[in-house]
Design an enzyme around this catalytic site. Structure first.
Site, PDB file in Angstrom:
ATOM      1  N   ARG A  47      13.940  10.310  80.535  1.00  0.00           N
ATOM      2  CA  ARG A  47      12.984  10.211  81.635  1.00  0.00           C
ATOM      3  C   ARG A  47      12.059   9.001  81.476  1.00  0.00           C
ATOM      4  O   ARG A  47      11.801   8.260  82.424  1.00  0.00           O
ATOM      5  CB  ARG A  47      12.142  11.493  81.727  1.00  0.00           C
ATOM      6  CG  ARG A  47      12.860  12.701  82.324  1.00  0.00           C
ATOM      7  CD  ARG A  47      14.023  13.216  81.502  1.00  0.00           C
ATOM      8  NE  ARG A  47      13.614  13.629  80.157  1.00  0.00           N
ATOM      9  CZ  ARG A  47      14.444  13.744  79.121  1.00  0.00           C
ATOM     10  NH1 ARG A  47      15.727  13.460  79.262  1.00  0.00           N
ATOM     11  NH2 ARG A  47      14.001  14.125  77.937  1.00  0.00           N
ATOM     12  N   CYS A  82       9.658  19.762  79.477  1.00  0.00           N
ATOM     13  CA  CYS A  82       9.576  18.306  79.319  1.00  0.00           C
ATOM     14  C   CYS A  82       8.473  17.848  80.248  1.00  0.00           C
ATOM     15  O   CYS A  82       8.623  17.952  81.477  1.00  0.00           O
ATOM     16  CB  CYS A  82      10.905  17.637  79.678  1.00  0.00           C
ATOM     17  SG  CYS A  82      10.795  15.829  79.732  1.00  0.00           S
ATOM     18  N   THR A  84       7.280  14.781  80.758  1.00  0.00           N
ATOM     19  CA  THR A  84       7.621  13.565  81.496  1.00  0.00           C
ATOM     20  C   THR A  84       8.467  13.887  82.729  1.00  0.00           C
ATOM     21  O   THR A  84       8.340  13.233  83.767  1.00  0.00           O
ATOM     22  CB  THR A  84       8.360  12.571  80.584  1.00  0.00           C
ATOM     23  OG1 THR A  84       7.621  12.397  79.371  1.00  0.00           O
ATOM     24  CG2 THR A  84       8.513  11.222  81.266  1.00  0.00           C
ATOM     25  N   THR A 124       4.184  10.593  76.134  1.00  0.00           N
ATOM     26  CA  THR A 124       5.117   9.471  76.125  1.00  0.00           C
ATOM     27  C   THR A 124       4.590   8.320  76.978  1.00  0.00           C
ATOM     28  O   THR A 124       3.722   8.494  77.839  1.00  0.00           O
ATOM     29  CB  THR A 124       6.487   9.887  76.689  1.00  0.00           C
ATOM     30  OG1 THR A 124       6.316  10.249  78.070  1.00  0.00           O
ATOM     31  CG2 THR A 124       7.085  11.032  75.907  1.00  0.00           C
ATOM     32  N   LYS A 164      12.277  13.764  67.779  1.00  0.00           N
ATOM     33  CA  LYS A 164      13.578  13.706  68.454  1.00  0.00           C
ATOM     34  C   LYS A 164      14.703  13.297  67.504  1.00  0.00           C
ATOM     35  O   LYS A 164      15.877  13.591  67.759  1.00  0.00           O
ATOM     36  CB  LYS A 164      13.522  12.742  69.645  1.00  0.00           C
ATOM     37  CG  LYS A 164      12.842  13.322  70.882  1.00  0.00           C
ATOM     38  CD  LYS A 164      12.906  12.358  72.046  1.00  0.00           C
ATOM     39  CE  LYS A 164      12.285  12.910  73.322  1.00  0.00           C
ATOM     40  NZ  LYS A 164      13.071  14.001  73.924  1.00  0.00           N
ATOM     41  N   CYS A 193       3.261  16.109  75.445  1.00  0.00           N
ATOM     42  CA  CYS A 193       4.704  15.939  75.365  1.00  0.00           C
ATOM     43  C   CYS A 193       5.229  17.168  74.647  1.00  0.00           C
ATOM     44  O   CYS A 193       4.657  17.591  73.638  1.00  0.00           O
ATOM     45  CB  CYS A 193       5.065  14.667  74.589  1.00  0.00           C
ATOM     46  SG  CYS A 193       6.840  14.524  74.240  1.00  0.00           S
TER      47      CYS A 193
END
Length: 237
Positions: A47, A82, A84, A124, A164, A193
């Site tokens: 994203r 999520c 974002t 992010t 991640k 996030c």
């Protein structure tokens, strides 16, 4: 009501979200927990890369397909672990056709109840650059502070190079970003996030944190008419 989850954005955050929903539900047996259908689809394009113009792979169409599949299986509403991805909230809502819980709006409501007015955001680059938190929270009368360039990079490193990538969190970089926001007068820091939900909260220095994924999980419980444990009525640590 059945909760549908568009997951895999990323996979560990989705697993943590499901765990949060279970932990927050006041249930005395299996049958009193929420029914959930989770579509774990980590192949959905990044994203942040799309929002920043670094990729031409639009993540919205595959998210819409996943949401429609969940609706077709009986989901009454959808959660997306999520933050974002909330940049696409309106497009997804229009394309899927069942309610999608808005973690950003719900986070704003939690902040208003707290009485805090100056809020720092850890998120992010895509979330920060898109302004989705800033616009929503400023319309609610809150003041927003953001990390400087160096500390925003530290946050991105924690999200992408640590969590991640399945690596330990660099708490020195996390703490540097925290200090940068606190020095700007932030009363509460939003862990904005879902990967940041995987930071060990017992290791967070000081007080004044609000985890946006905890807000999303609590909203999922109450929206689907689950019983919420009282200790989760206030999520600010």
């Amino acid at each position: 009501m059945i909760l549908g989850v568009i997951g895999g954005l990323g996979p560990m955050a989705t697993a943590r979200f499901m765990e949060m929903v279970i932990q927050m539900t006041d249930a005395s047996c299996d049958q009193e927990h929420l029914e959930m259908i989770i579509h774990n689809c980590p192949q959905i394009p990044d994203r942040t890369a799309y929002i920043l113009g670094k990729s031409d792979k639009d993540p919205a169409p595959p998210m819409i397909r996943a949401g429609r599949a969940l609706a077709g299986e009986g989901a009454s509403c959808i959660a997306i672990p999520c933050i974002t991805a909330h940049y696409f909230h309106r497009e997804l809502s229009d394309g899927i056709g069942i309610p999608i819980i808005n973690a950003i709006t719900e986070t704003g409501h939690e902040l208003i109840r707290s009485g805090a007015r100056r809020i720092g955001i850890m998120a992010t680059d895509g979330t920060i650059r898109s302004g989705i938190f800033q616009k929503e929270l400023e319309e609610m009368g809150l003041e927003i502070v953001l990390p400087d360039e160096v500390n925003q990079k530290y946050i991105m490193d924690v999200i992408y190079k640590n969590i991640k990538s399945g690596q330990p969190v660099d708490m020195e970089r996390f703490d540097a970003a925290r200090k940068n926001l606190k020095e700007q007068g932030a009363q509460i820091l939003i862990l904005g996030c879902t990967e940041l939900s995987l930071v060990d909260k017992e290791r967070l220095p000081g007080k004044g944190y609000l985890d946006a994924m905890e807000v999303l999980a609590r909203s999922a419980v109450t929206t689907c008419h689950g019983r919420l444990k009282r200790k989760y009525e206030n999520l600010i640590r």
